[in-house]
Design an enzyme around this catalytic site. Sequence first.
Site, short mmCIF file in Angstrom:
data_model
loop_
_atom_site.label_atom_id
_atom_site.label_comp_id
_atom_site.label_asym_id
_atom_site.label_seq_id
_atom_site.Cartn_x
_atom_site.Cartn_y
_atom_site.Cartn_z
N GLY A 12 0.84 -1.20 0.00
CA GLY A 12 0.00 0.00 0.00
C GLY A 12 0.87 1.24 0.00
O GLY A 12 2.10 1.17 0.03
N ASP A 13 0.21 2.41 -0.10
CA ASP A 13 0.90 3.70 -0.09
C ASP A 13 1.89 3.84 -1.24
O ASP A 13 2.92 4.50 -1.11
CB ASP A 13 1.64 3.93 1.25
N GLY A 15 1.25 5.34 -3.98
CA GLY A 15 0.97 6.55 -4.75
C GLY A 15 -0.11 6.29 -5.79
O GLY A 15 -0.15 6.93 -6.85
N LYS A 16 -1.01 5.36 -5.46
CA LYS A 16 -2.09 5.03 -6.41
C LYS A 16 -3.00 6.23 -6.67
O LYS A 16 -3.48 6.42 -7.78
CB LYS A 16 -2.94 3.86 -5.87
N LYS A 18 -2.38 9.40 -6.91
CA LYS A 18 -1.87 10.31 -7.95
C LYS A 18 -2.05 9.69 -9.33
O LYS A 18 -2.49 10.37 -10.27
CB LYS A 18 -0.39 10.63 -7.70
N GLY A 40 -6.01 5.77 2.25
CA GLY A 40 -5.88 7.23 2.22
C GLY A 40 -5.15 7.58 0.95
O GLY A 40 -3.97 7.31 0.81
N HIS A 41 -5.86 8.11 -0.01
CA HIS A 41 -5.24 8.44 -1.29
C HIS A 41 -4.97 9.94 -1.36
O HIS A 41 -5.89 10.74 -1.39
CB HIS A 41 -6.14 7.97 -2.44
N ARG A 144 -22.30 -13.80 7.30
CA ARG A 144 -23.67 -13.57 6.82
C ARG A 144 -24.55 -12.83 7.81
O ARG A 144 -25.76 -12.95 7.81
CB ARG A 144 -24.32 -14.90 6.40
N GLN A 225 -4.91 -0.18 -0.78
CA GLN A 225 -3.84 -1.00 -0.17
C GLN A 225 -2.94 -1.61 -1.27
O GLN A 225 -2.81 -1.00 -2.31
CB GLN A 225 -4.42 -2.09 0.75
N GLY A 303 -1.42 8.81 10.09
CA GLY A 303 -0.28 9.68 10.38
C GLY A 303 0.92 8.90 10.93
O GLY A 303 1.94 9.49 11.28
N ARG A 304 0.82 7.57 10.99
CA ARG A 304 1.93 6.78 11.54
C ARG A 304 3.14 6.84 10.61
O ARG A 304 3.00 6.82 9.40
CB ARG A 304 1.52 5.30 11.67
N ARG A 306 5.98 5.54 8.32
CA ARG A 306 6.08 4.29 7.57
C ARG A 306 7.49 3.72 7.68
O ARG A 306 8.45 4.49 7.71
CB ARG A 306 5.76 4.55 6.09
N SER A 414 6.66 8.80 -11.94
CA SER A 414 6.26 9.98 -11.17
C SER A 414 7.46 10.51 -10.42
O SER A 414 8.13 9.78 -9.69
CB SER A 414 5.12 9.58 -10.23
P1 IMP Z 1 -6.70 -2.74 8.53
O1 IMP Z 1 -6.90 -2.70 7.07
O2 IMP Z 1 -7.06 -1.45 9.22
O3 IMP Z 1 -7.37 -3.93 9.17
O4 IMP Z 1 -5.13 -2.93 8.82
C1 IMP Z 1 -4.44 -4.14 8.49
C2 IMP Z 1 -3.04 -3.85 7.97
O5 IMP Z 1 -3.13 -3.20 6.72
C3 IMP Z 1 -2.22 -2.93 8.86
O6 IMP Z 1 -0.86 -3.28 8.78
C4 IMP Z 1 -2.42 -1.56 8.22
O7 IMP Z 1 -1.36 -0.67 8.52
C5 IMP Z 1 -2.43 -1.95 6.76
N1 IMP Z 1 -3.18 -1.01 5.91
C6 IMP Z 1 -4.51 -0.89 5.79
N2 IMP Z 1 -4.83 0.06 4.90
C7 IMP Z 1 -3.67 0.54 4.42
C8 IMP Z 1 -3.34 1.51 3.43
O8 IMP Z 1 -4.20 2.13 2.78
N3 IMP Z 1 -2.01 1.71 3.22
C9 IMP Z 1 -1.05 1.02 3.87
N4 IMP Z 1 -1.30 0.10 4.80
C10 IMP Z 1 -2.61 -0.14 5.07
#
Ligand code: IMP
Length: 431
Positions: A12-13, A15-16, A18, A40-41, A144, A225, A303-304, A306, A414
Amino acid sequence: MANVIVVGTQWGDEGKGKVVDLLAKDAQVVVRFQGGNNAGHTIVLKDRKVILHLVPSGILHPGKKCIIGRGVVVDPGVLLEEIRQLRELGYFTLDTLLYISEAAHLILPYHREIDIGRERLLGKGKIGTTGRGIGPVYEDKAARSGIRFVDLLEESVFRDKLKANLEEKNFYLKHRLRAEPLEFQPIVDQYLSFGEELRAFACDESLTLYEEMAKGSHILFEGAQGMFLDQDFGTYPYVTSSNTTAGGACTGAGVGPTKIDLVMGICKAYTTRVGAGPFPTELEDELGLHLRQRGSEYGATTGRPRRCGWLDAVLLRQAVRVNGIGSLAMTKVDVLQGLDGIKICVAYECDGKRLETVPDSLLRLTRCRPIYEEMPSWNQEVHCKGGFDSLPPQLTNYVRRVEELAGVPVDIISLGADREETVVRRNPFIS
Ligand code: IMP
């Protein structure tokens, strides 16, 4: 007509947002098909930064149909807040352009409480979820017992389903997670009011997409993701709870696989991960910190900070294979400028053997050591206007080496957050 799926090839992250924003210009429809507001895009438009969690990234272009498919889990409060913010920024002026599948499952307050409570209980062994209730809502869908958007539009159905669910969830919250139980009435009042505000957007997205295809529209499927967070193909259990891979677009939006023309993979020029789980090329040193600072690697949703590391071509090859990727977009290439050298992991060394694929066993993956190739970086300022051939040779060599290792072309490069800072060698909707 072209139907293109965009997926992340890492954790994930990538840069999808953009890339989807860029391609959406030439599409008529943009569809989200899985995940929820864990995504979060981030899209940068000149001096504005817009972070979208649920609304497809196509919304920033006028006149695009934006569809939320049934594979997405919707937190209606978050969606309404996002719509409000978009309107404030001058977007989303036409309500008719948002469509939400009636069959999409809803995130309720107990899903969030359970997500957070479980992570607390797991302590050091936690997954590091986003705390948005994603795992618990998909669990209910599979069990279900979930509540869908269409249920919210029928008051008596919603009340009955909520009552049954809340009884069970409150027992679990109280006795297993030692958390406060939730009251029925405030949830009913709040959610029925959400339902009224969202009623006009309800649709059968599969039918809408079918009609769009019949008209010859270009359709862009926007994954959230990335491959290694996929619940089947990721580093389980350190994954999210949906299918982030390309097949998820078909089940999550009701489109047959034969209708898909291209899968485009998005790959950051290095690798990042938020949350726990194995990460063979992680750099836990100054260089890792440098990549985090230079690339502003902080979660768009939580905001964590990476975790950062070198590009891992073993992951990339696997993503190309599992998703059927035919084209790559490489993002954040600018972040590698000025480094002493750039490393690419080309294979792993595991228990004395060379490994070319990602093992399913987490224990084995944790024992994998990257085998690196090193390439020179570049120091000069990079300008996109002259196209690929005007880029520094060290940069184009890096891109070409990634193409060789992945076995597919890198069609988009990019080199910054802004729309303009991009080199497009081939646009799937134009060529
Ligand atoms: P959850 O999707 O909130 O259940 O998180 C499960 C795992 O996926 C964790 O390690 C999150 O940090 C990661 N994760 C979920 N959504 C994203 C994303 O959009 N970008 C990066 N990591 C993500």
